[in-house]
Design a protein around this motif. Structure first.
Motif, short mmCIF file in Angstrom:
data_model
loop_
_atom_site.label_atom_id
_atom_site.label_comp_id
_atom_site.label_asym_id
_atom_site.label_seq_id
_atom_site.Cartn_x
_atom_site.Cartn_y
_atom_site.Cartn_z
N LEU A 40 56.42 36.40 8.10
CA LEU A 40 57.50 36.05 9.04
C LEU A 40 58.44 35.01 8.43
N LYS A 41 57.88 34.06 7.72
CA LYS A 41 58.70 33.01 7.10
C LYS A 41 59.70 33.61 6.11
N GLY B 170 55.04 33.44 17.20
CA GLY B 170 55.85 33.82 16.05
C GLY B 170 57.19 34.41 16.43
N ASP C 219 46.33 35.92 10.61
CA ASP C 219 47.32 35.02 11.20
C ASP C 219 48.18 34.39 10.11
N VAL D 254 49.36 34.33 18.64
CA VAL D 254 50.16 34.12 17.43
C VAL D 254 51.41 35.01 17.45
N THR D 255 51.27 36.23 17.97
CA THR D 255 52.43 37.12 18.07
C THR D 255 53.50 36.51 18.98
N LEU E 26 52.16 35.20 9.43
CA LEU E 26 53.17 34.14 9.61
C LEU E 26 53.89 33.82 8.31
N MET F 137 52.55 25.95 18.18
CA MET F 137 51.71 26.19 17.01
C MET F 137 50.88 24.97 16.66
N SER G 29 59.70 31.97 17.68
CA SER G 29 60.17 31.00 16.67
C SER G 29 61.36 31.55 15.88
N VAL H 29 55.17 39.53 12.95
CA VAL H 29 54.47 38.87 14.05
C VAL H 29 53.58 39.85 14.81
#
Length: 559
Positions: free
Chosen positions: A163-164, A377, A156, A373-374, A160, A58, A380, A122
């Motif tokens: 996702l967090k 993510g 994006d 990004v997918t 994300l 990232m 991660s 993601v």
């Protein structure tokens, strides 16, 4: 040494992918070629193993690419389409997280609901770079491509951030919608503010320094520009804000500031070439990394499914197909609803606006391809819970996300050309704008030349005035031809264009002869390397200007 070897192999593979794309007898998108090459390099016999670190990924890849997209995206069209972009980048993302998250959990109970929400988060960001590689440049109508590019820039960050929160819920089992909403606003606004401030400083401060400096070497300025996206990302992340939005805002602000500040020509040329190379290399490496990870991801998911006794390879592929279908169905419905609401608003204002067309909505749906990004993510996701137990459903979620990336690319490769075939294109809204801009710029140059001619000839004798008149006529002829090229009379335009083609060929022949002559002088030691490089750069820049002018005057080819 192993790291150096891996990097060199990756760079070589990226270069070869571009050559392969041109040499293949059939058209295949560059991202798919790069994924295939990456998968081939993952063969154990090559000994090429890359440990994927999502945080490092990232930091190294995403900020510069989003910064470049933010710099390049048309700002006027971005703000004109801001309503549609925000509804896709925010509204569709959160609808995707909720709807697809519940769908995945119901379809695969082995994936806990928080992990299913993380997977949906993601999968919500789209990738404009992958879309350009799949559809081809200029294939998608401009107004739709502007929306897709703006959506990819903004979603994006929203994906994300979602996702967090989903990851935190998976680890702690605690989630608050109110706290998440407030945090999202703060994180997004903070990222935009930090990125805008750094982008402004990156242009404003060097512009003042350059006014004092006499050195026209652009290397220092270009290096400083390369560091801007990383600075914006790191400062924003350190402040607890969105580093991705900071990188986008920095790029947009630097582009806006560069219109107000005078940027030297040599800096602008070097920046364009440098960032073009960075985008090509970084995008290539991203898809190579996806290819390198695919064998491990597929193998792990298949082994885990057999160990748990709850599936086969076909069942895993069925999961990917079902998720992909759900994503497309939701996106189709959302885009159709947005266009229907827009047509209703236009009708209330008395403006002619058609009901949303099926073809347009389908293009927007298939244009939502997934990419870098997918991948970053989903990888991660934490390996274990806070108590040390493995995170349930992680491997299966990674497999579904990777499969969705591939399937979205393949669906775009097959579906977009079919949908775009025979599409009715209205008049090019920017052709008249470009023609008028060329005319206005050429006329401004003519007026300035006439004023300068009067100033230079004032007080000169007859011989001096004649010399100035000869120079004036040669320069003026160039801009008068530019005016004739955009004249209303078709016959005149065709004649001038034919003359331009002949003159271009003659100039290119002369420049090639100049280049060969300089090379002979260098080989015979009549000039040194410094003189050869200086004169060769002048020839190269002249040729680049002719090629760019020729390319810009070619009629756009629409499939």
């Amino acid at each position: 040494m192993e790291i150096v070897f891996t990097v060199l192999i990756q760079l070589l593979a990226v270069g070869l992918s571009g050559i392969c794309a041109r040499m293949l007898p059939f058209k295949l998108p560059l991202p798919l070629i790069q994924i295939a090459i990456g998968s081939a390099l993952a063969w154990p016999g090559f000994g090429l193993h890359v440990t994927f670190n999502p945080e490092l990924f990232m930091l190294l890849f995403i900020p510069p690419l989003l910064f470049a997209d933010g710099w390049r995206i048309p700002k006027r069209e971005f703000f004109m389409q801001r309503r549609a972009i925000l509804m896709l980048a925010l509204g569709l993302v959160f609808m995707t997280v909720l709807a697809v998250g519940y769908f995945v959990h119901l379809m695969v109970p082995a994936i806990p609901l928080p992990v299913a929400f993380a997977l949906a988060a993601v999968l919500s960001p789209t990738d404009a770079v992958a879309l350009s590689g799949v559809a081809g440049k200029g294939a998608i109508p401009g107004h739709l491509m502007h929306i897709l590019e703006g959506e990819a820039l903004m979603n994006d960050a929203s994906g994300l951030v979602a996702l967090k929160f989903a990851t935190a819920a998976a680890l702690t089992g605690v989630f608050s919608l109110r706290d998440a909403s407030v945090s999202f606003v703060i994180i997004a606004a903070g990222g935009l503010a930090v990125g805008s401030a750094i982008g402004w400083l990156a242009i404003a401060v060097p512009a003042r320094v350059m006014k004092l400096a006499q050195d026209d070497d652009p290397a220092a300025g270009v290096i400083m520009t390369l560091l801007v996206p990383f600075a914006a990302y790191l400062f924003a992340e350190h402040a607890g804000c969105s580093g991705i939005l900071a990188a986008v805002a920095a790029g947009m602000m630097m582009n806006y500031q560069s219109l107000r500040s005078s940027v030297p020509t040599v800096v602008r040329i070097r920046l364009t070439s440098t960032w073009g190379m960075i985008e090509f290399v970084f995008n290539g490496v991203i898809f190579m990394l996806l290819g390198l990870q695919l064998p491990h991801i597929i193998g792990t998911a298949v082994l885990r499914a057999h160990a748990e006794g709850n599936g086969h390879v076909w069942l895993l592929l069925g999961y990917v197909t079902a998720v992909m279908t759900a994503l497309h169905a939701l996106r189709f419905a959302w885009v159709w609803l947005l266009r229907w609401l827009a047509s209703r608003r236009a009708a209330k204002k008395g403006l002619p606006n058609a009901v949303p067309g099926l073809r347009t909505v389908t293009v927007m749906t298939l244009g939502g391809v997934r990419g870098a990004v997918t991948l970053a993510g989903i990888l991660s996701l934490p390996v274990a819970l806070s108590d040390g137990q493995p995170l349930p459903g992680r491997d299966l979620a990674i497999f579904i996300a990777s499969g969705t990336i591939l399937m979205s690319l393949l669906v775009g490769v097959v579906g977009l050309p079919l949908v775009l075939r025979g599409i009715r294109r209205g008049p090019d809204l920017f052709a008249a704008e470009e023609r008028q801009a060329r005319l206005d710029a050429a006329q401004a140059a003519i007026r300035a030349l006439e004023g300068e001619h009067e100033r230079l000839t004032a007080g000169l004798d007859e011989a001096g005035a004649a010399r100035v008149a000869n120079s004036f006529a040669r320069v003026m002829d160039t801009y008068r031809r530019q005016v004739d090229l955009v004249a209303d009379e078709q016959t005149l335009r065709d004649a001038v264009r034919q003359n331009e083609i002949v003159e271009t060929d003659l100039r290119m022949t002369a420049l090639r002869a100049q280049r060969d002559g300089l090379l002979k002088l260098r080989r015979s030691q009549k000039i040194n390397d410094e003189t050869h490089s200086k004169l060769l750069r002048e020839v190269d820049l002249s040729e680049a200007a002719i090629v760019a002018r020729k390319r810009n005057r070619e009629p756009a080819a629409y499939s």
